[in-house]
Design a protein around this motif. Structure first.
Motif, short mmCIF file in Angstrom:
data_model
loop_
_atom_site.label_atom_id
_atom_site.label_comp_id
_atom_site.label_asym_id
_atom_site.label_seq_id
_atom_site.Cartn_x
_atom_site.Cartn_y
_atom_site.Cartn_z
N SER A 141 0.81 -1.23 0.00
CA SER A 141 0.00 0.00 0.00
C SER A 141 0.84 1.26 0.00
N THR A 142 2.07 1.19 0.52
CA THR A 142 2.92 2.38 0.55
C THR A 142 3.85 2.49 -0.66
N GLY A 143 3.94 1.43 -1.44
CA GLY A 143 4.85 1.47 -2.58
C GLY A 143 4.19 1.25 -3.92
N GLY A 144 2.87 1.13 -3.96
CA GLY A 144 2.18 0.83 -5.21
C GLY A 144 1.41 1.99 -5.80
N GLY A 145 1.62 3.19 -5.32
CA GLY A 145 0.93 4.33 -5.88
C GLY A 145 -0.38 4.64 -5.18
N ARG A 146 -1.12 5.60 -5.76
CA ARG A 146 -2.35 6.07 -5.11
C ARG A 146 -3.43 5.00 -5.06
N ALA A 150 -5.11 3.56 -1.62
CA ALA A 150 -6.55 3.62 -1.33
C ALA A 150 -7.11 2.23 -1.08
N LEU A 151 -6.72 1.26 -1.94
CA LEU A 151 -7.21 -0.11 -1.75
C LEU A 151 -6.68 -0.70 -0.46
N MET A 212 1.52 -0.24 10.95
CA MET A 212 2.76 -0.30 10.18
C MET A 212 2.77 0.71 9.04
N ARG A 213 1.64 0.85 8.34
CA ARG A 213 1.59 1.75 7.19
C ARG A 213 1.86 3.19 7.61
N GLU A 214 1.21 3.64 8.69
CA GLU A 214 1.42 5.01 9.14
C GLU A 214 2.87 5.25 9.56
N LEU A 220 9.76 6.87 5.92
CA LEU A 220 10.29 7.13 4.58
C LEU A 220 10.63 8.60 4.36
N ASP A 221 10.11 9.50 5.21
CA ASP A 221 10.45 10.92 5.11
C ASP A 221 11.53 11.33 6.11
N ALA A 222 12.07 10.35 6.86
CA ALA A 222 13.08 10.66 7.88
C ALA A 222 14.41 11.04 7.23
#
Length: 330
Positions: A141-146, A150-151, A212-214, A220-222
């Protein structure tokens, strides 16, 4: 003695002191939790309508005489004031005596030892599967795009909200009745473990995946991730070698709670799938007002939860050095 060893010894003593303090705090908390659980269970079970003396004699249908009921109450101390019964029960627990089952007439400790294996196998299998599903879902969900994001978020929310009894019914209808792939009840083999494990794992996986997703998105922005990208490391390497470890820390901390959640969910799952274990034993004991079994099961579940919480807390300290350094104020 070298200068290095002179510096190392005080540092080692300081670490040992912090570890000892950490263990003492956890052990003190464990003792308090066990006392609170024993106390709440003792008084809660007595709020259930019915007479425990009838449970000793086989239930309300035993048609025992009043003299027999009075004799049973005297033999089991049920005619004593409630406060005295409570103190007597605590004394027995402190000595390691869980008592004898009213209905089955066997020592509670032997019964729990015979039943705990099946429940732990089910709970640990569900925990491992939930972790695997949560990791895969959060990475996708975090690496497959928008669209994937959403899914993935929709799958997380839906699965986390599924009640065990409904999910178990759907799985039986699909994989047992319609497809005939898996047995609808526990058969004692690996095939009979699949549907109960899925029933427990899917809702937990949705909850863990949300956490985990949050955390993964924040990681990833660290700055250290930005530095890794600047060094030319691949996105896959960044996620698997750096970001995933930090993203899993909150889920590791929740694993102790998760195991307790799974064992409590086993009450429903073991009943639906006719699987022997602590959950099914607890449900039968509550129905029969078998106070020793109810107390023993609840205390055992609380003990497992406490041990898992300590283990996951220690794992978090090992995985994240910041937790250890925070204790020193640095």
């Amino acid at each position: 003695m070298t200068p290095g060893s002179a510096v190392t010894r005080p540092a080692q003593r300081s670490r040992n002191l912090r570890t000892s303090r950490w263990l003492l705090v956890r052990l003190g908390g464990a003792v308090f939790v066990m006392w609170a659980v024993a106390t709440l269970t003792f008084f809660a079970i007595r709020l259930i309508p019915g007479d425990p003396a009838e449970a000793v004699l086989g239930g309300p249908g035993s048609q025992a005489s009043q003299e027999t009921l009075d004799q049973v109450r005297a033999d089991y101390g049920l005619d004593l004031p409630l406060g005295v019964q409570y103190l007597n029960a605590l004394g027995r627990l402190l000595s390691g005596d869980l008592g004898t089952s009213y209905a089955l007439k066997v020592p509670v400790a032997e019964l729990l030892l015979a039943q705990i294996g099946g429940t732990l196998v089910l709970a640990l299998a569900a925990l491992a599967l939930a972790w695997l599903l949560a990791l895969l879902l959060s990475l996708w969900s975090t690496g497959g795009g928008r669209i994937a994001a959403a899914l993935g978020q929709g799958i997380e929310l839906t699965s986390a909200a599924l009640p065990h009894f409904w999910l178990a019914t759907v799985l039986i209808a699909v994989f047992s009745s319609a497809l005939g792939w898996l047995p609808p009840v526990s058969t004692g083999g690996a095939a009979g473990l699949v549907l109960p494990t899925l029933t427990l794992a899917i809702p937990l996986a949705g909850f863990l995946a949300q956490v985990m997703r949050e955390t993964l998105l924040d990681t990833l922005d660290a700055p250290f991730i930005i530095s890794a990208r600047a060094r030319g490391e691949s996105e896959r390497g960044i996620r698997l070698r750096h970001a995933l470890r930090h993203a899993s820390l909150p889920a590791i901390s929740l694993s102790g709670w998760a195991l307790g959640y799974l064992i409590s969910g086993a009450v429903v799952v073991e009943t639906i799938f006719a699987r022997p274990g602590l959950g099914r034993t607890l449900l039968q004991a509550v129905t029969l007002r078998d106070v020793p079994i109810v107390t023993g099961v609840v205390l055992l579940v609380a003990l497992v939860y406490i041990l898992m919480t300590i283990i996951t807390d220690a794992a978090s300290r090992l995985a994240d050095p910041r937790l250890r350094s925070a204790e020193t104020g640095r």
